[in-house]
Design a protein around this motif. Structure first.
Motif, PDB file in Angstrom:
ATOM      1  N   MET A   1       0.856  -1.166   0.000  1.00 54.82           N
ATOM      2  CA  MET A   1       0.000   0.000   0.000  1.00 54.82           C
ATOM      3  C   MET A   1       0.903   1.231   0.000  1.00 54.82           C
ATOM      4  O   MET A   1       1.779   1.361   0.823  1.00 54.82           O
ATOM      5  CB  MET A   1      -0.869  -0.040   1.267  1.00 54.82           C
ATOM      6  CG  MET A   1      -1.887   1.051   1.322  1.00 54.82           C
ATOM      7  SD  MET A   1      -2.972   0.904   2.772  1.00 54.82           S
ATOM      8  CE  MET A   1      -3.960  -0.462   2.282  1.00 54.82           C
ATOM      9  N   SER A   5      -2.326   6.575  -0.432  1.00 61.27           N
ATOM     10  CA  SER A   5      -3.638   6.206   0.088  1.00 61.27           C
ATOM     11  C   SER A   5      -3.810   6.590   1.552  1.00 61.27           C
ATOM     12  O   SER A   5      -4.899   6.496   2.083  1.00 61.27           O
ATOM     13  CB  SER A   5      -3.869   4.708  -0.096  1.00 61.27           C
ATOM     14  OG  SER A   5      -2.919   3.981   0.650  1.00 61.27           O
ATOM     15  N   TYR A   6      -2.732   6.988   2.224  1.00 60.84           N
ATOM     16  CA  TYR A   6      -2.817   7.365   3.633  1.00 60.84           C
ATOM     17  C   TYR A   6      -3.267   8.807   3.764  1.00 60.84           C
ATOM     18  O   TYR A   6      -2.604   9.725   3.301  1.00 60.84           O
ATOM     19  CB  TYR A   6      -1.471   7.209   4.333  1.00 60.84           C
ATOM     20  CG  TYR A   6      -0.969   5.788   4.458  1.00 60.84           C
ATOM     21  CD1 TYR A   6      -1.827   4.700   4.479  1.00 60.84           C
ATOM     22  CD2 TYR A   6       0.387   5.545   4.566  1.00 60.84           C
ATOM     23  CE1 TYR A   6      -1.347   3.414   4.610  1.00 60.84           C
ATOM     24  CE2 TYR A   6       0.874   4.255   4.700  1.00 60.84           C
ATOM     25  CZ  TYR A   6      -0.006   3.196   4.722  1.00 60.84           C
ATOM     26  OH  TYR A   6       0.476   1.926   4.858  1.00 60.84           O
ATOM     27  N   LYS A   7      -4.385   8.996   4.447  1.00 61.86           N
ATOM     28  CA  LYS A   7      -4.895  10.338   4.689  1.00 61.86           C
ATOM     29  C   LYS A   7      -4.521  10.731   6.110  1.00 61.86           C
ATOM     30  O   LYS A   7      -4.848  10.018   7.060  1.00 61.86           O
ATOM     31  CB  LYS A   7      -6.409  10.358   4.508  1.00 61.86           C
ATOM     32  CG  LYS A   7      -7.015  11.747   4.550  1.00 61.86           C
ATOM     33  CD  LYS A   7      -8.523  11.691   4.386  1.00 61.86           C
ATOM     34  CE  LYS A   7      -8.894  11.168   3.030  1.00 61.86           C
ATOM     35  NZ  LYS A   7     -10.350  11.146   2.824  1.00 61.86           N
ATOM     36  N   ASN A  31      -1.847  12.036   1.694  1.00 65.82           N
ATOM     37  CA  ASN A  31      -2.959  12.915   1.359  1.00 65.82           C
ATOM     38  C   ASN A  31      -3.281  13.704   2.633  1.00 65.82           C
ATOM     39  O   ASN A  31      -4.067  13.252   3.458  1.00 65.82           O
ATOM     40  CB  ASN A  31      -4.154  12.079   0.898  1.00 65.82           C
ATOM     41  CG  ASN A  31      -5.360  12.929   0.570  1.00 65.82           C
ATOM     42  OD1 ASN A  31      -5.285  14.148   0.501  1.00 65.82           O
ATOM     43  ND2 ASN A  31      -6.496  12.269   0.402  1.00 65.82           N
TER      44      ASN A  31
END
Length: 188
Positions: A1, A5-7, A31
């Motif tokens: 991953m 994709s990490y907010k 993000n």
């Protein structure tokens, strides 16, 4: 991953600190979203449901501790990992954070911003790991123990129960799996 994709939600009333971390997280592929106080942070956390939150303590309208309490009471946000960044580094704040289940208390200046990004990346990874209990006699459990070279699904060191730990693979989906003791550091 990938980190894209990490907010990450950064909550701090100091514009310079907040914007600095937002820029660093963005440069590292996250993000990032920012909030200037706990009220705005709570609103964004419930709307955006970030993978992790980095919050200050002393802020107008709602401080970091009030934010954490409210997040922990909400079913949607209660499991989001939270790190506190403290400008003062007071021991009573650290103890209060630990009492709230927050072990990630960072004193501003004790780590570089890049080290903090790495720490949060690690916290996200750890929060995405699953520990699954196994019935030692159910289905293929005895065969799994034998394949792992074990007498059963108990730890050979301390006799603790072995759990199946699943961690998301970085690429191509799926999981990495290993047997780990629930009491000690034994891994099979």
């Amino acid at each position: 991953m990938s980190d894209v994709s990490y907010k990450v939600l950064v909550v701090d009333d100091d514009d310079i600190i907040r914007e600095t971390y937002l820029q660093i997280f963005k440069q590292k592929g996250f993000n990032p979203i920012g909030a200037k106080d706990g009220v705005e942070g709570l609103d964004l956390a419930t709307k955006e449901v970030p993978d992790i939150i980095l919050t200050g303590i002393i802020m107008p309208r709602m401080d970091g501790f009030q934010l954490i309490t409210t997040l922990k009471e909400n079913i949607q946000t209660k499991d989001i990992p939270i790190a506190i960044i403290s400008h003062l580094g007071r021991e009573e704040d650290r103890k209060r954070a630990q009492g709230m289940g927050i072990d990630n208390f960072i004193v501003q200046g004790s780590m570089t911003p890049l080290e903090i990004v790495d720490k949060l990346r690690s916290l996200i990874s750890n929060s995405m790991t699953f520990k699954v209990s196994i019935d030692p006699y159910g289905w293929d459990a005895p065969r799994l123990a034998k394949q792992a070279g074990l007498q059963g699904l108990t730890c050979p060191n301390c006799q603790g129960k072995l759990l199946l730990e699943l961690s998301p693979k970085k690429e191509n989906g799926g999981f990495d799996a290993m047997l780990k003791c629930s009491n000690c550091d034994f891994t099979a």
